[in-house]
Design a protein around this motif. Structure first.
Motif, mmCIF file in Angstrom:
data_model
loop_
_atom_site.group_PDB
_atom_site.id
_atom_site.type_symbol
_atom_site.label_atom_id
_atom_site.label_comp_id
_atom_site.label_asym_id
_atom_site.label_seq_id
_atom_site.Cartn_x
_atom_site.Cartn_y
_atom_site.Cartn_z
ATOM 1 N N THR A 31 73.423 60.200 -24.893
ATOM 2 C CA THR A 31 74.796 59.859 -25.258
ATOM 3 C C THR A 31 74.793 58.834 -26.383
ATOM 4 O O THR A 31 73.803 58.120 -26.603
ATOM 5 C CB THR A 31 75.551 59.275 -24.059
ATOM 6 O OG1 THR A 31 74.955 58.019 -23.696
ATOM 7 C CG2 THR A 31 75.506 60.240 -22.860
ATOM 8 N N GLU A 32 75.897 58.746 -27.101
ATOM 9 C CA GLU A 32 76.002 57.788 -28.194
ATOM 10 C C GLU A 32 75.889 56.361 -27.668
ATOM 11 O O GLU A 32 75.287 55.491 -28.314
ATOM 12 C CB GLU A 32 77.313 57.979 -28.941
ATOM 13 C CG GLU A 32 77.509 57.049 -30.119
ATOM 14 C CD GLU A 32 76.419 57.194 -31.186
ATOM 15 O OE1 GLU A 32 76.201 56.241 -31.954
ATOM 16 O OE2 GLU A 32 75.784 58.280 -31.261
ATOM 17 N N ALA A 33 76.446 56.114 -26.483
ATOM 18 C CA ALA A 33 76.372 54.765 -25.911
ATOM 19 C C ALA A 33 74.930 54.377 -25.613
ATOM 20 O O ALA A 33 74.500 53.238 -25.883
ATOM 21 C CB ALA A 33 77.218 54.698 -24.633
ATOM 22 N N THR A 34 74.167 55.325 -25.051
ATOM 23 C CA THR A 34 72.750 55.061 -24.770
ATOM 24 C C THR A 34 71.985 54.811 -26.059
ATOM 25 O O THR A 34 71.150 53.897 -26.150
ATOM 26 C CB THR A 34 72.134 56.247 -24.009
ATOM 27 O OG1 THR A 34 72.785 56.372 -22.749
ATOM 28 C CG2 THR A 34 70.644 56.044 -23.793
ATOM 29 N N ARG A 35 72.244 55.635 -27.066
ATOM 30 C CA ARG A 35 71.538 55.481 -28.347
ATOM 31 C C ARG A 35 71.790 54.097 -28.938
ATOM 32 O O ARG A 35 70.868 53.439 -29.429
ATOM 33 C CB ARG A 35 71.992 56.565 -29.326
ATOM 34 C CG ARG A 35 71.109 56.690 -30.564
ATOM 35 C CD ARG A 35 71.582 57.828 -31.467
ATOM 36 N NE ARG A 35 72.791 57.452 -32.174
ATOM 37 C CZ ARG A 35 72.786 56.769 -33.336
ATOM 38 N NH1 ARG A 35 71.637 56.421 -33.889
ATOM 39 N NH2 ARG A 35 73.915 56.451 -33.916
ATOM 40 N N GLN A 36 73.025 53.643 -28.887
ATOM 41 C CA GLN A 36 73.358 52.343 -29.458
ATOM 42 C C GLN A 36 72.682 51.209 -28.679
ATOM 43 O O GLN A 36 72.214 50.241 -29.276
ATOM 44 C CB GLN A 36 74.879 52.147 -29.464
ATOM 45 C CG GLN A 36 75.614 53.056 -30.447
ATOM 46 C CD GLN A 36 75.209 52.808 -31.889
ATOM 47 O OE1 GLN A 36 74.776 51.710 -32.251
ATOM 48 N NE2 GLN A 36 75.328 53.836 -32.729
ATOM 49 N N ARG A 37 72.624 51.310 -27.331
ATOM 50 C CA ARG A 37 71.964 50.272 -26.530
ATOM 51 C C ARG A 37 70.471 50.214 -26.845
ATOM 52 O O ARG A 37 69.888 49.138 -26.954
ATOM 53 C CB ARG A 37 72.167 50.542 -25.028
ATOM 54 C CG ARG A 37 73.563 50.290 -24.534
ATOM 55 C CD ARG A 37 73.590 49.949 -23.042
ATOM 56 N NE ARG A 37 72.859 50.898 -22.224
ATOM 57 C CZ ARG A 37 73.383 52.040 -21.747
ATOM 58 N NH1 ARG A 37 74.628 52.359 -22.059
ATOM 59 N NH2 ARG A 37 72.660 52.836 -20.974
ATOM 60 N N VAL A 38 69.846 51.392 -27.008
ATOM 61 C CA VAL A 38 68.411 51.433 -27.317
ATOM 62 C C VAL A 38 68.149 50.826 -28.689
ATOM 63 O O VAL A 38 67.226 50.013 -28.866
ATOM 64 C CB VAL A 38 67.887 52.880 -27.244
ATOM 65 C CG1 VAL A 38 66.476 52.969 -27.844
ATOM 66 C CG2 VAL A 38 67.885 53.375 -25.810
ATOM 67 N N LEU A 39 68.944 51.185 -29.671
ATOM 68 C CA LEU A 39 68.734 50.656 -31.020
ATOM 69 C C LEU A 39 68.956 49.147 -31.058
ATOM 70 O O LEU A 39 68.244 48.419 -31.772
ATOM 71 C CB LEU A 39 69.666 51.361 -32.007
ATOM 72 C CG LEU A 39 69.385 52.851 -32.235
ATOM 73 C CD1 LEU A 39 70.399 53.438 -33.198
ATOM 74 C CD2 LEU A 39 67.969 53.054 -32.770
ATOM 75 N N ALA A 40 69.941 48.672 -30.286
ATOM 76 C CA ALA A 40 70.178 47.229 -30.233
ATOM 77 C C ALA A 40 68.991 46.518 -29.592
ATOM 78 O O ALA A 40 68.575 45.427 -30.035
ATOM 79 C CB ALA A 40 71.463 46.935 -29.458
ATOM 80 N N ALA A 41 68.417 47.109 -28.535
ATOM 81 C CA ALA A 41 67.247 46.516 -27.875
ATOM 82 C C ALA A 41 66.039 46.517 -28.804
ATOM 83 O O ALA A 41 65.266 45.540 -28.849
ATOM 84 C CB ALA A 41 66.935 47.287 -26.595
ATOM 85 N N VAL A 42 65.857 47.604 -29.550
ATOM 86 C CA VAL A 42 64.749 47.698 -30.515
ATOM 87 C C VAL A 42 64.851 46.588 -31.545
ATOM 88 O O VAL A 42 63.869 45.910 -31.870
ATOM 89 C CB VAL A 42 64.746 49.087 -31.196
ATOM 90 C CG1 VAL A 42 63.826 49.078 -32.419
ATOM 91 C CG2 VAL A 42 64.311 50.164 -30.217
ATOM 92 N N GLU A 43 66.074 46.360 -32.057
ATOM 93 C CA GLU A 43 66.268 45.331 -33.078
ATOM 94 C C GLU A 43 66.062 43.939 -32.495
ATOM 95 O O GLU A 43 65.409 43.080 -33.108
ATOM 96 C CB GLU A 43 67.673 45.453 -33.665
ATOM 97 C CG GLU A 43 67.939 44.455 -34.782
ATOM 98 C CD GLU A 43 69.301 44.657 -35.422
ATOM 99 O OE1 GLU A 43 69.649 43.848 -36.302
ATOM 100 O OE2 GLU A 43 70.004 45.621 -35.057
ATOM 101 N N ALA A 44 66.591 43.709 -31.301
ATOM 102 C CA ALA A 44 66.471 42.379 -30.692
ATOM 103 C C ALA A 44 65.026 42.027 -30.366
ATOM 104 O O ALA A 44 64.600 40.868 -30.529
ATOM 105 C CB ALA A 44 67.327 42.325 -29.419
ATOM 106 N N LEU A 45 64.251 43.017 -29.912
ATOM 107 C CA LEU A 45 62.862 42.775 -29.525
ATOM 108 C C LEU A 45 61.882 42.969 -30.685
ATOM 109 O O LEU A 45 60.684 42.738 -30.532
ATOM 110 C CB LEU A 45 62.472 43.717 -28.378
ATOM 111 C CG LEU A 45 63.222 43.516 -27.064
ATOM 112 C CD1 LEU A 45 62.863 44.621 -26.078
ATOM 113 C CD2 LEU A 45 62.905 42.148 -26.468
#
Length: 353
Positions: A31-45
């Protein structure tokens, strides 16, 4: 701090590891919501995917192999430059290996790249279709760059070496030159053989005698050939060298012998390496556009990796670039411009030094 792992990303985004993998690889539904959460986690970490693990999951290495006869010289550096520009633009890396101009070593280099690259570009003028087939296993995409124009049934790019050589000789004949020598490439090299065949055909068509001296595609061999030709009693009034390196070497030998180029000896090379336009006089040559050919080869291979249907044999037609080494306004020694059409041609008697 330890680098973040894919599990760290999954925990921060509150999703499964499989979901993170699908987002990063662009494969599978999310889902788009899942994709956005994953990308945000990738950037933060500041997560950097492990290329080896990614290749295992996608069966891709984003790397292509290039087998060349040699790694030395302007021709090969220009070819690799064009490939590298295209590879970086398409997100690929290059692994380059030399066959050292040997068929067995070329086959060995090809075998060593299996499993490490997504596809291969093979440039080996000594490699026949049978040897190539035995050195390749599986269904790895392969693009051949073979100067001999051998029909292998595989996607390929070849240079019209024969046609380019004919154009070189016809250019010199049109200038009124009648004693046209050829500095040949190494024996057994398909490109050299095709250029020799073009020279012989054009000389026969003009009714002129042939004069051939051996070379090895190096400046040193061209200089040695130039010294032999300059010392002849029937010294040539023009030279077509099978590549620019040998042409430059011969040019230096003629100048050392006190000969003027193009007044005493007109010169034509083949390839149009960068040095060809820098020597003095600048070298007339057959232009291939080497870097562009390399770029085109890499882009074709990437399309093959993407399962594009392609078995075409693409022919690169060299373009004659006339420079000062064969100035058409300079008549051959002992001839006025009006006398060009009255020159008596000699009988066709081949000679090899």
């Amino acid at each position: 701090m330890k680098p973040a792992t894919i599990r760290d990303v999954a925990e921060r985004a509150d999703v499964s590891v499989a979901s993170v993998s699908r987002v990063l690889n662009g494969a599978g539904p999310v889902t788009e919501a899942t994709r956005q959460r994953v990308l945000a986690a990738v950037e933060a970490l500041e997560y950097v995917p492990h290329s080896g693990a990614r290749s295992l999951s996608t069966s891709r290495t984003n790397t292509v192999g290039v087998i060349l006869p040699d790694l030395y010289g302007e021709f090969f550096s220009e070819l690799i430059r064009g490939m590298d520009v295209a590879a970086r633009a398409l997100g690929y890396h290059l692994i380059v290996s030399s066959s050292h101009d040997d068929a067995d070593e070329a086959s060995s280099a090809i075998r060593s790249m299996r499993g490490r690259v997504d596809g291969l570009i093979v440039l080996s003028p000594h490699l026949g279709a049978a040897n190539l087939a035995s050195g390749l296993a599986g269904r790895m995409p392969v693009l051949l760059m073979n100067g001999g124009g051998v029909d292998t049934g595989r996607p390929s790019i070849i240079i019209d070496n024969h046609g380019g050589a004919v154009a070189a000789v016809e250019h010199l004949v049109a200038l009124g030159r009648r004693r046209i020598a050829h500095i040949a490439g190494p024996a057994g090299n398909l490109e050299a053989e095709a250029r020799m065949a073009g020279y012989l055909e054009a000389m026969a068509a003009a009714g002129l005698p042939t004069m051939v001296v051996d070379g090895a595609f190096t400046k040193a061999s061209g200089q040695e050939a130039g010294e032999k030709l300059a010392a002849r009693a029937d010294r040539p009034d023009a030279v077509f060298a099978a590549n620019d390196n040998m042409a430059v070497g011969a040019l230096l030998a003629f100048q050392d012998a006190g000969l003027r180029v193009p007044e005493d000896v007109a010169m034509v090379g083949f390839d149009d390496i960068p040095l060809a336009g820098l020597v003095r006089p600048a070298l007339t040559t057959l232009k291939i556009n080497i870097a562009e050919t390399g770029r085109n080869a890499l882009e074709r291979l990437v399309r093959l990796i993407g399962s594009a249907a392609d078995t075409a044999c693409e022919v690169v037609r060299p373009e004659l670039v006339v420079r000062a080494s064969s100035n058409p306004l300079t008549p051959p020694p002992g001839l006025s411009g009006a006398a060009h059409t009255d020159v008596q041609t000699m009988s066709l008697e081949g000679e090899k030094l």
